[in-house]
Design an enzyme around this catalytic site. Structure first.
Site, PDB file in Angstrom:
ATOM      1  N   LYS A   1       0.852  -1.198  -0.169  1.00 55.83           N
ATOM      2  CA  LYS A   1       0.013   0.000  -0.035  1.00 55.83           C
ATOM      3  C   LYS A   1       0.897   1.033   0.162  1.00 55.83           C
ATOM      4  O   LYS A   1       0.763   2.201  -0.690  1.00 55.83           O
ATOM      5  CB  LYS A   1      -0.616  -0.121   1.210  1.00 55.83           C
TER       6      LYS A   1
ATOM      7  N   GLN B   1      -3.845  -1.306   9.924  1.00 53.02           N
ATOM      8  CA  GLN B   1      -3.812  -2.611   9.087  1.00 53.02           C
ATOM      9  C   GLN B   1      -4.396  -3.823  10.153  1.00 53.02           C
ATOM     10  O   GLN B   1      -4.102  -3.944  11.131  1.00 53.02           O
ATOM     11  CB  GLN B   1      -2.408  -3.129   8.651  1.00 53.02           C
TER      12      GLN B   1
ATOM     13  N   ASP C   1     -10.330   3.854   4.781  1.00 54.22           N
ATOM     14  CA  ASP C   1     -10.528   2.460   4.418  1.00 54.22           C
ATOM     15  C   ASP C   1     -11.986   1.865   4.974  1.00 54.22           C
ATOM     16  O   ASP C   1     -12.169   0.620   4.939  1.00 54.22           O
ATOM     17  CB  ASP C   1      -9.412   1.847   5.328  1.00 54.22           C
TER      18      ASP C   1
END
Ligand code: NAP
Length: 281
Positions: free
Chosen positions: A53, A97, A120
């Site tokens: 990413k 994450q 996200d």
């Protein structure tokens, strides 16, 4: 039957190509879009995902602020870091994450992310907005699935979409996005009875189970479109690809399907969030 392979790499490149001018425009105005990634612990797969990413950001001129915290980090320490990033005006998106080590309250950490930086789509507020149809940043994998269908002009309205999986970051939001596009949606899970029969009703089948080769070829109705969000050890999807290819009219491969588009949606959301700070959207 001639079937279409839905090439995620092509779709991802298309998304990134459309972002280049927007990034340049932001930089000209003195704003470099910035994504902060937080990795807690040393899980090798998570390290790889975060690196991918970050690298994808940098290739496009988006700043990647990589925060790596030790596995002993407490929930409170993580919350402090998130608060700091929320307050940092140079940071436009925050990605924590998943999964974090089990002693951390992951939900609490997700909820601490400022909605304006939730690129996200992990907060319950963001999910609610997505479900209501005005979410700015849906979770990236659901957004990727919709982007693939849009790129390949796959009709959604009036179709029966069957989603297998109901996780907060995948099954539930993709079900909501499909519903908002006027599909009739069935969301399946581990307690669904007669799963094969239910999947067979689907004109669109989205696999989000987390079990390698789980969706069988004879579960797929002739002509259905199959989107495989699964990403299991050894680069294996949730769909038995070769078998499902027989009946599907279109299908995403693994790798090279939903995965690359997921990353490009993260980049897009970060650029969107940076533009929001300048009111140029
Ligand atoms: P998850 O949180 O483990 O959720 C799995 C879902 O599948 C749950 O809703 C579960 O039902 C359901 N399920 C499990 N066994 C089932 C069965 N036998 N029959 C029907 N449903 C069943 O997983 P996730 O985070 O949503 O991820 C799903 C997959 O997508 C994984 O392979 C993951 O690696 C992949 N993924 C890919 C990307 C990408 O960028 N491509 C991003 C995120 C995730 P219950 O709710 O009843 O337990």
């Amino acid at each position: 039957m001639e079937n279409l392979i839905l090439d995620g790499r092509v779709v991802a490149q298309n998304v990134k190509d459309r972002l280049k001018d927007r990034v340049a425009n932001l930089v000209n105005k003195g704003v470099t879009p910035c994504l902060a990634t937080i990795l807690v612990g040393d899980d090798p797969s998570s390290e790889t995902y975060v690196r991918m990413k970050g690298n994808a950001c940098e290739k496009l001129g988006i700043k990647s602020l990589r925060i790596h915290l030790p596995k002993e980090t407490t929930t409170e320490e993580l919350l402090t870091k998130i608060k700091e990033l929320n307050e940092d005006e140079t940071v436009h998106g925050i990605l924590l994450q998943h999964p974090v080590p089990s002693h951390i309250n992951e939900r609490k950490a997700f909820e601490a992310i400022d909605i304006r930086k939730d690129v996200d789509g992990v907060t319950s507020f963001g999910y609610g907005q997505t479900a209501f149809g005005f979410g700015k940043y849906p979770s990236c994998t659901p957004a990727a699935i919709m982007e693939i269908m849009d790129y390949y002009n796959i009709p959604i309205e009036g179709k029966h979409a069957v989603v297998i999986g109901r996780s907060p970051i995948l099954g539930k939001p993709v079900s909501a996005l499909l519903l908002n596009k006027n599909a009739t949606v069935t969301t399946c899970h581990s307690k669904t009875s007669n799963l094969a029969e239910v999947v067979k009703l689907g004109d669109i089948v989205v696999a989000a189970v987390g079990k390698p080769n789980f969706i069988q070829g004879d579960w797929i109705k002739k002509g259905a479109v199959v989107l495989d969000a699964g990403y299991n050890k050894g680069n294996i999807g949730d769909v038995d690809y070769e078998a499902c290819l027989e009946n599907a009219s279109a299908i995403t491969p693994v790798p090279g399907g939903v995965g690359p588009v997921t990353i490009s949606m993260l980049l897009k959301h970060t650029v969107d969030a940076a533009e929001e700070t300048l009111n140029i959207k």
